[in-house]
Design an enzyme around this catalytic site. Structure first.
Site, PDB file in Angstrom:
ATOM      1  N   HIS A   1     -31.332  -7.607   2.451  1.00 19.31           N
ATOM      2  CA  HIS A   1     -31.159  -8.997   2.039  1.00 19.31           C
ATOM      3  C   HIS A   1     -31.366  -9.138   0.539  1.00 19.31           C
ATOM      4  O   HIS A   1     -31.855  -8.228  -0.114  1.00 19.31           O
ATOM      5  CB  HIS A   1     -32.138  -9.915   2.780  1.00 19.31           C
TER       6      HIS A   1
ATOM      7  N   GLU B   1     -33.295 -14.328   1.862  1.00 19.43           N
ATOM      8  CA  GLU B   1     -34.685 -14.721   2.107  1.00 19.43           C
ATOM      9  C   GLU B   1     -35.031 -15.867   1.171  1.00 19.43           C
ATOM     10  O   GLU B   1     -34.663 -15.860  -0.004  1.00 19.43           O
ATOM     11  CB  GLU B   1     -35.620 -13.537   1.861  1.00 19.43           C
TER      12      GLU B   1
ATOM     13  N   GLU C   1     -23.233 -10.236  -8.345  1.00 19.29           N
ATOM     14  CA  GLU C   1     -21.812  -9.927  -8.489  1.00 19.29           C
ATOM     15  C   GLU C   1     -21.161  -9.996  -7.112  1.00 19.29           C
ATOM     16  O   GLU C   1     -21.557  -9.284  -6.193  1.00 19.29           O
ATOM     17  CB  GLU C   1     -21.632  -8.521  -9.066  1.00 19.29           C
TER      18      GLU C   1
ATOM     19  N   HIS D   1     -28.044  -6.525 -11.932  1.00 18.76           N
ATOM     20  CA  HIS D   1     -27.315  -7.223 -10.882  1.00 18.76           C
ATOM     21  C   HIS D   1     -27.229  -6.438  -9.580  1.00 18.76           C
ATOM     22  O   HIS D   1     -27.458  -5.243  -9.539  1.00 18.76           O
ATOM     23  CB  HIS D   1     -25.911  -7.623 -11.350  1.00 18.76           C
TER      24      HIS D   1
END
Length: 173
Positions: free
Chosen positions: A120, A166, A93, A27
């Protein structure tokens, strides 16, 4: 660049050590100001499912774990869901520090202004044109539209905190 060139890029071996077999990039965490706006964006606009919520009242923050999965895949048993969530790739998260949503002057640095750091996250969609048309109709702010600049095969949208997302598609346009 060939796979061989990639595996020996810059004179280093890019072949993973056997000891790392089974590792999963699980994550990425983003701090968010207004959890209601962020959950709306990541679930309704981008299609994530809320998998887990953890509250830490004494420290005044909450964690929200999201994944791009069908809700039917999410185990209903808490222990099974926790184990499953820690074993899959691509969890997002969101960390919400309680009260930030009430402070009009409060913002998080999005990493794309000086000093630059974080850039990003990225989502792959089946059809980038259809996705961008939908984002446009929903009033999602764009950092870069498909027609902007030289890279006409990707777009960047912004989440409620100004983080860039993106948008790409796996097949050629």
């Amino acid at each position: 660049m060939s796979l061989h060139e990639l595996n020996t890029f810059a004179g280093v071996t890019a072949t993973p050590d056997v000891a790392t077999q089974g590792f999963v990039f699980n994550h990425t965490m983003l701090r968010v100001k207004d959890i209601t706006a962020s959950l709306d964006f990541y679930t309704r606009v981008l299609g994530f499912s809320l998998v887990e919520k953890r509250d830490f009242p004494e420290a005044e923050f909450s964690l929200y774990f999201l994944a791009l999965v069908d809700k039917g895949q999410i185990p209903t048993d808490d222990a099974a869901r926790n184990q499953w969530m820690k074993s899959i790739p691509g969890i997002l998260e969101l960390t919400h520090n309680h009260g930030t949503e009430n402070d009009t002057a409060f913002t998080y640095h999005n990493g794309n202004t000086d000093p630059r750091g974080f850039g990003h996250i990225c989502l792959s969609v089946p059809d980038v044109h259809v996705a961008c048309e939908r984002f446009e109709s929903l009033g999602v702010p764009f950092q870069k539209r498909l027609a902007d600049g030289r890279m006409n095969n990707l777009a960047f949208i912004k989440d409620p905190d100004g983080y860039w997302v993106e948008i790409i598609q796996p097949t050629p346009l």
